[in-house]
Design an enzyme around this catalytic site. Structure first.
Site, PDB file in Angstrom:
ATOM      1  N   THR A 142       0.817  -1.397  -0.176  1.00 29.68           N
ATOM      2  CA  THR A 142       0.449  -0.180   0.183  1.00 29.68           C
ATOM      3  C   THR A 142       0.721   0.723   0.665  1.00 29.68           C
ATOM      4  O   THR A 142       1.948   1.137   0.739  1.00 29.68           O
ATOM      5  CB  THR A 142      -0.651   0.485   1.106  1.00 29.68           C
ATOM      6  OG1 THR A 142      -0.346   0.283   2.527  1.00 29.68           O
ATOM      7  CG2 THR A 142      -1.847  -1.023   1.401  1.00 29.68           C
ATOM      8  N   ASP A 143       0.032   2.584  -0.458  1.00 27.06           N
ATOM      9  CA  ASP A 143       1.019   3.448   0.022  1.00 27.06           C
ATOM     10  C   ASP A 143       1.435   3.996   2.049  1.00 27.06           C
ATOM     11  O   ASP A 143       0.176   3.280   2.550  1.00 27.06           O
ATOM     12  CB  ASP A 143       0.123   4.449  -0.841  1.00 27.06           C
ATOM     13  CG  ASP A 143       0.947   5.895  -0.950  1.00 27.06           C
ATOM     14  OD1 ASP A 143       1.839   5.911   0.349  1.00 27.06           O
ATOM     15  OD2 ASP A 143       0.782   6.954  -1.660  1.00 27.06           O
ATOM     16  N   TRP A 144       1.553   4.899   1.964  1.00 26.01           N
ATOM     17  CA  TRP A 144       1.565   4.918   3.023  1.00 26.01           C
ATOM     18  C   TRP A 144       0.533   5.412   3.710  1.00 26.01           C
ATOM     19  O   TRP A 144       0.280   6.637   4.284  1.00 26.01           O
ATOM     20  CB  TRP A 144       3.230   5.556   3.998  1.00 26.01           C
ATOM     21  CG  TRP A 144       4.305   4.488   4.031  1.00 26.01           C
ATOM     22  CD1 TRP A 144       4.903   4.905   4.878  1.00 26.01           C
ATOM     23  CD2 TRP A 144       4.668   4.075   3.317  1.00 26.01           C
ATOM     24  NE1 TRP A 144       6.504   3.713   4.449  1.00 26.01           N
ATOM     25  CE2 TRP A 144       6.188   3.719   3.543  1.00 26.01           C
ATOM     26  CE3 TRP A 144       3.826   3.421   1.978  1.00 26.01           C
ATOM     27  CZ2 TRP A 144       6.783   2.492   2.896  1.00 26.01           C
ATOM     28  CZ3 TRP A 144       5.347   2.587   1.266  1.00 26.01           C
ATOM     29  CH2 TRP A 144       6.875   1.900   1.637  1.00 26.01           C
TER      30      TRP A 144
END
Length: 807
Positions: free
Chosen positions: A750-752
């Site tokens: 995922t993105d953060w």
């Protein structure tokens, strides 16, 4: 070195020759400068004002002379030892050019004062030039160089005159966005009133006026394109730490501009079809223009051609070139074009040959031109000729039929003539005599419907009309089988440090009776056998981010020492290895991605990727979170500096070269943000509403090219929703398209700190949740039957496979 030595022990082991460090080395800084020079674009050069003659005297105007922006903000920022501005670059060439120092002193002190009050580069106010300095400057020289700088960053977008209200932004970007709004009355696409006043004063007092644009993306060019009082313009972009020196050398004739625009520069911001609704809602963006993005819009839609100042692919040189088609050959489905390119001028230089195709309009409708091949020449001496070879597949001209006009959910070549154009921009082209004929409609590849729209009601057609779209059943992105976490708990939490009890050192670091991950690396047991000995909680632990070690600040993967699984660190990109200032490590800041795209040179981009990866490895980090390849749909996207182009083919080819360069050093590249992350405002909850055709032909295409050509080890899903489904929870995107259709074999992160639910992300094929996971929520979901051990093992296996690829 033993396997995973750097990840486990963080040794201080330089990678250079004779024990020298490569991080921010002289060689890397020089490569950064040369890369910047290759991508800077000469937009205008009347009367051969450039290059400056040896011994020239110049007056440097504009706070941008010192207020230099090396790159954008957020994850693209880099901690460096120094940044060269245009003044620094000119002073380094004092044997060739003399600068009027009193004027430079004025701008230096003014910018210094603004920085002291909290301003950041690119977000400063243009000061009024004192009259006495103007008089002295005019007496000193007849040549003025104006510098204009701009800054944008992660978490906020640029504004337009269409915006009727202040859009709520994340705290991350709110302060800078507010400052930008105060400085730029009509948005930073346009000059401010103070900048206009400065430009007018310079034009009135100097015979020769040169403009240097230190920007990260598309900006207004109307103020100089037809103004004879401004003879020369260099689009210098955000050139990294050596950008000022690179621009100065080009201005002085040390090197020859060879960059070509990776975007179309329209007359007004309002002329881009995406502008009118970019900020229409915080909750969604309608991609109504469909496949007609960038030059596909301006070259196709009736009346749009007149709205262009500088077309896609455009760029001048200090020399001149002639080109002629030597031959065209078709070998089965492969078309090869051979072009002779001759330097007909008096200075050595490079040219970029571009091939576009025009498909029959048929039932689907097509762009008037689409880029299908390009090649940059070597450095050609005056009178020298190079035979350039370009090739492409017939199947690459297929269009996706999402409504079933020819064959539903299939890439098809419609019957008719396919014509080709060769040249040096999308407009400076010659039509080839060769024509490819498809006798009847042909299905190139049959797929199935994926990520179809649920709320996009209509889309643009080639004739300028709008076509109604069928709607799929809406999805509730917040549906959850367990109690939802609060937004506060999803934002910027570091991973939990997993406890391990005491153990006897003399018995070794590994758990008794357990097979280690080293045995997997040695081929003694399989990953499946290795995972089978773990508890459910241990498997769940692998599916989230791990605590930082060493100089890392974006967390790691793995981290189960009792099983011999190292904690491999990640680092931000894409403009260089990003290490926090408090670590005391300076790295190389490379030119922004937009500039790299304007090089049109995969070999050079490969070299940047290779050098950057060496710095990542030397600092004991294993995975670099780059490249970012979202499409330049709109000039308003605050993160365009991180992305390559409005064209998916150009973006895909150059970013594929970047991935290859990075992974040549056994460092994992992470291609991001998958997908349609073309707006920063409310990015974690904004829905990108797009047709399946536009998604596949434009927005997913760079990722597809990279996956098939460069085989990246990792891909990062994006924050946003796509047609009502969060990208990180979208199985059709991550499993059906990415893995089943394209053959991706790597890991997805995922993105953060997404707003996605961890168990739903795992079910969708999103292997790791960053920056931290929630194993306790996975266990709760498993207890309720919402996820299985098998679901977790599939993702854990891909995490371990990534770690196995690392040194």
């Amino acid at each position: 070195m033993i396997k995973w030595q750097r990840a486990r022990f963080q040794p201080n082991l330089p990678l250079g020759e004779n024990g020298q460090k490569v991080t921010a080395s002289k060689e890397h800084r020089e490569l950064s400068k040369n890369a910047a020079k290759e991508g800077m674009v000469l937009l205008k050069n009347m009367n051969h004002v450039l290059p400056l003659p040896k011994g020239a005297k110049v007056a440097l105007f504009g706070k941008g002379t010192f207020d230099y922006v090396k790159g954008g903000g957020g994850s693209g920022d880099v901690t460096v030892e120094y940044v060269t501005n245009l003044y620094d670059g000119m002073k380094a060439l004092k044997e060739r050019v003399t600068v009027f120092e009193e004027l430079a002193d004025f701008y230096r002190e003014n910018v210094k004062e603004q920085y002291a009050k909290g301003a950041v580069p690119g977000l400063t106010v243009e000061p009024e030039v004192p009259h006495e300095l103007l008089v002295k400057a005019k007496a000193f020289t007849d040549t003025a160089i104006i510098s204009i700088s701009r800054f944008s960053g992660e978490g906020w977008d640029r504004k337009s005159t269409f915006d009727k209200k202040n859009i709520d932004l994340s705290d991350f970007g709110a302060l800078q966005a507010k400052k930008a709004e105060e400085i730029f009355e009509n948005g930073d696409f346009y000059l401010t009133k103070k900048e206009i006043e400065m430009v007018n004063i310079v034009k009135e007092n100097f015979d020769k006026v040169i403009v240097v644009m230190n920007v990260g993306g598309m900006v207004d060019t109307e103020w100089f394109v037809n103004d004879d009082a401004i003879q020369s313009v260099l689009m210098a972009w955000q050139g990294g730490m050596e950008g000022g020196r690179a621009a100065a050398e080009l201005l002085c004739g040390i090197g020859n501009p060879s960059g070509k625009l990776s975007d179309t520069f329209a007359k007004r911001l309002e002329d881009y079809p995406s502008t009118y609704n970019f900020h229409e809602s915080e909750d969604y963006v309608d991609y109504t223009e469909d496949i007609y993005v960038g030059y596909r819009y301006f070259e196709t839609i009736p009346g749009a051609a007149d709205k262009v100042n500088y077309p896609f692919g455009y760029g001048l040189s200090y020399t001149s070139f002639d080109y002629s088609v030597a031959s065209v050959k078709q070998e089965n489905d492969l078309i090869k074009v051979f072009v002779n390119v001759t330097n007909t001028g008096s200075m050595e230089g490079k040219e970029v040959i571009q091939i576009y195709f025009e498909a029959p309009q048929g039932l689907l409708g097509k762009p008037a031109k689409s880029l299908i091949a390009f090649k940059k020449t070597r450095l050609l001496k005056p009178g020298e000729t190079q035979l350039v070879s370009l090739e492409f597949s017939v199947d690459d001209m297929a269009s996706y039929d999402d409504l079933g006009k020819i064959q539903k959910s299939a890439y098809v070549l419609e019957a008719g003539e396919y014509v080709f154009f060769v040249g040096t921009s999308v407009r400076d082209v010659k039509r080839l005599d060769f024509v490819y004929i498809e006798a009847q409609n042909r299905v190139v590849k049959q797929l199935t419907e994926k990520i179809a729209p649920t709320s996009l009601k209509e889309r643009l057609r080639a004739d300028g009309s709008l076509e109604k779209l069928p709607q799929k059943e809406p999805n509730d992105p917040d549906a959850c089988g367990i109690e939802k976490m609060s937004i506060e708990m999803m934002e910027a939490y570091a991973p939990e440090v997993r406890a391990r009890g005491r153990y006897a050192l003399w018995e070794g670091p590994y758990a008794k009776g357990k097979r280690t991950f080293y045995e997997v690396a040695e081929g003694k047991i399989s990953i499946d056998e290795f995972l089978a000995q773990m508890t459910d909680e241990e498997v769940a632990h692998l599916l989230g981010g791990q605590p930082n070690t060493g100089v890392a600040n974006t967390f790691g993967y793995g981290n189960m020492p009792e099983y011999g699984i190292p904690n491999v660190m990640t680092a931000d990109g894409p403009a260089g290895l990003r290490i926090a200032p408090e670590c005391g490590v300076h790295t190389t800041a490379w030119p922004c991605a937009t500039l790299l795209a304007c090089t049109w040179d995969p070999d050079l981009v490969y070299a940047v990727g290779e050098a950057g990866a060496k710095e990542v490895k030397e600092n004991n980090i294993s995975v670099w979170l780059t490249p970012a390849v979202n499409i330049h749909r709109s000039p308003l996207c605050g993160r365009n500096f991180e992305y390559y182009s409005e064209d998916p083919f150009l973006a895909g080819k150059l970013a594929a070269a970047m991935v290859k360069g990075i992974q040549s050093q056994h460092i994992g590249a992470t291609v991001k943000h998958f997908a349609l992350n073309n707006k920063e405002t409310n990015r974690k909850n904004s829905d990108s509403r797009v047709s399946e055709r536009a998604a596949r032909e434009i927005y997913l295409k760079p990722f597809e090219i990279i996956v098939k050509e460069a085989k990246p080890w990792s891909i990062m899903s994006s924050y946003n929703m796509i047609n009502g489904h969060r990208a990180s929870e979208n199985r059709e995107l991550l499993e059906d398209i990415l893995r089943s259709e394209w053959g991706f074999e790597g890991m997805v992160t995922t993105d953060w700190w997404t707003y996605g639910e961890h168990y739903k992300e795992v079910k969708a094929g999103n292997d790791v949740k960053m920056g931290c996971g929630y194993p306790e929520r996975l266990m709760e979901a498993k207890k309720l039957g919402l996820i299985s051990r098998r679901d977790m093992e599939v993702c854990a296996k891909r995490v371990l496979e990534l770690i196995l690829k690392l040194d």
